[in-house]
Design an enzyme around this catalytic site. Sequence first.
Site, PDB file in Angstrom:
ATOM      1  N   ARG A  80       0.823  -1.213   0.000  1.00 42.28           N
ATOM      2  CA  ARG A  80       0.000   0.000   0.000  1.00 42.28           C
ATOM      3  C   ARG A  80       0.857   1.262   0.000  1.00 42.28           C
ATOM      4  O   ARG A  80       0.446   2.308  -0.526  1.00 42.28           O
ATOM      5  CB  ARG A  80      -0.947  -0.007   1.206  1.00 42.28           C
ATOM      6  CG  ARG A  80      -2.029   1.085   1.144  1.00 42.28           C
ATOM      7  CD  ARG A  80      -3.078   0.870   2.224  1.00 42.28           C
ATOM      8  NE  ARG A  80      -4.180   1.826   2.120  1.00 42.28           N
ATOM      9  CZ  ARG A  80      -4.392   2.839   2.958  1.00 42.28           C
ATOM     10  NH1 ARG A  80      -3.549   3.054   3.973  1.00 42.28           N
ATOM     11  NH2 ARG A  80      -5.428   3.643   2.808  1.00 42.28           N
ATOM     12  N   ILE A 126      -7.399   7.428  -1.346  1.00 41.47           N
ATOM     13  CA  ILE A 126      -7.174   5.988  -1.360  1.00 41.47           C
ATOM     14  C   ILE A 126      -8.007   5.430  -0.215  1.00 41.47           C
ATOM     15  O   ILE A 126      -7.937   5.913   0.910  1.00 41.47           O
ATOM     16  CB  ILE A 126      -5.680   5.625  -1.210  1.00 41.47           C
ATOM     17  CG1 ILE A 126      -5.481   4.101  -1.175  1.00 41.47           C
ATOM     18  CG2 ILE A 126      -5.041   6.271   0.002  1.00 41.47           C
ATOM     19  CD1 ILE A 126      -4.017   3.672  -1.212  1.00 41.47           C
ATOM     20  N   SER A 127      -8.832   4.435  -0.511  1.00 40.76           N
ATOM     21  CA  SER A 127      -9.802   3.944   0.464  1.00 40.76           C
ATOM     22  C   SER A 127      -9.138   3.310   1.680  1.00 40.76           C
ATOM     23  O   SER A 127      -8.021   2.794   1.616  1.00 40.76           O
ATOM     24  CB  SER A 127     -10.739   2.923  -0.185  1.00 40.76           C
ATOM     25  OG  SER A 127     -11.581   3.529  -1.129  1.00 40.76           O
ATOM     26  N   GLN A 128      -9.870   3.337   2.775  1.00 41.21           N
ATOM     27  CA  GLN A 128      -9.486   2.632   3.997  1.00 41.21           C
ATOM     28  C   GLN A 128      -9.292   1.141   3.675  1.00 41.21           C
ATOM     29  O   GLN A 128     -10.110   0.543   2.982  1.00 41.21           O
ATOM     30  CB  GLN A 128     -10.613   2.829   5.006  1.00 41.21           C
ATOM     31  CG  GLN A 128     -10.446   2.148   6.330  1.00 41.21           C
ATOM     32  CD  GLN A 128     -11.704   2.318   7.178  1.00 41.21           C
ATOM     33  OE1 GLN A 128     -12.696   2.899   6.731  1.00 41.21           O
ATOM     34  NE2 GLN A 128     -11.664   1.812   8.391  1.00 41.21           N
ATOM     35  N   PRO A 129      -8.220   0.517   4.141  1.00 41.29           N
ATOM     36  CA  PRO A 129      -7.996  -0.903   3.848  1.00 41.29           C
ATOM     37  C   PRO A 129      -9.169  -1.809   4.211  1.00 41.29           C
ATOM     38  O   PRO A 129      -9.450  -2.781   3.500  1.00 41.29           O
ATOM     39  CB  PRO A 129      -6.752  -1.233   4.671  1.00 41.29           C
ATOM     40  CG  PRO A 129      -5.996   0.056   4.732  1.00 41.29           C
ATOM     41  CD  PRO A 129      -7.063   1.111   4.842  1.00 41.29           C
TER      42      PRO A 129
END
Length: 214
Positions: free
Chosen positions: A34, A60-63
């Site tokens: 990431r 960038i989205s939360q994992p």
Amino acid sequence: MKKAEPRVIRLLMELRRMGVVDTRVLSAIERIPRALFVAEPFLDQAYENTALPIGCAQTISQPLVVGLMSQALEVGERMKVLEIGTGSGYQAAVLAKLCRRLYSVERHKPLLAEAEARFKHLRLHNITCRAADGSRGWPEQAPFDRIMVTAAAPDIPPALVDQLKPDGIMVLPLGDVGGIDQELVRITKTDRGIDIQPFLPVRFVPLVEGIPEE
């Protein structure tokens, strides 16, 4: 494969505790660094379970969201998948580890160029991208086994439903494009129409028509 570093292991353990239990999805997240997709000022947060800015007013989205969306999509290794909203390319890279072929559409050309460079660096040769209006999908490559949308729409885009195979699955955030009242939904295309299953409250950037001049 080299041993995962401690901060990656911590993230994977957190995702598992919070409901990401599909081993293929967890393996894909482990194998995609990431940090490669995060802007330099936020590198120290690359493996924290949080969304981060990437430019062009995008994130960038939360994992956890990446994991739960990927899990809900139920991607098989022989499937053809469409992603709407390439963004940093992180979600696309995870999906590419799960499917045979991934097609990804992004309206911001600078973001797309950066994402494609990351895919090349990671040797993800099963990803094809283009700059276009994501709400229209990619009709020339339809139909798709699975579709993932990473931007919120007030309603389900009809063009995307049309491009989904029978019994295909689409995952997308639906609701207020201001981000106050959104929910991830899983849509299954049936011979009677579509079956809609909400499964997680979220906050995504809006799905916007057209391509900006950049």
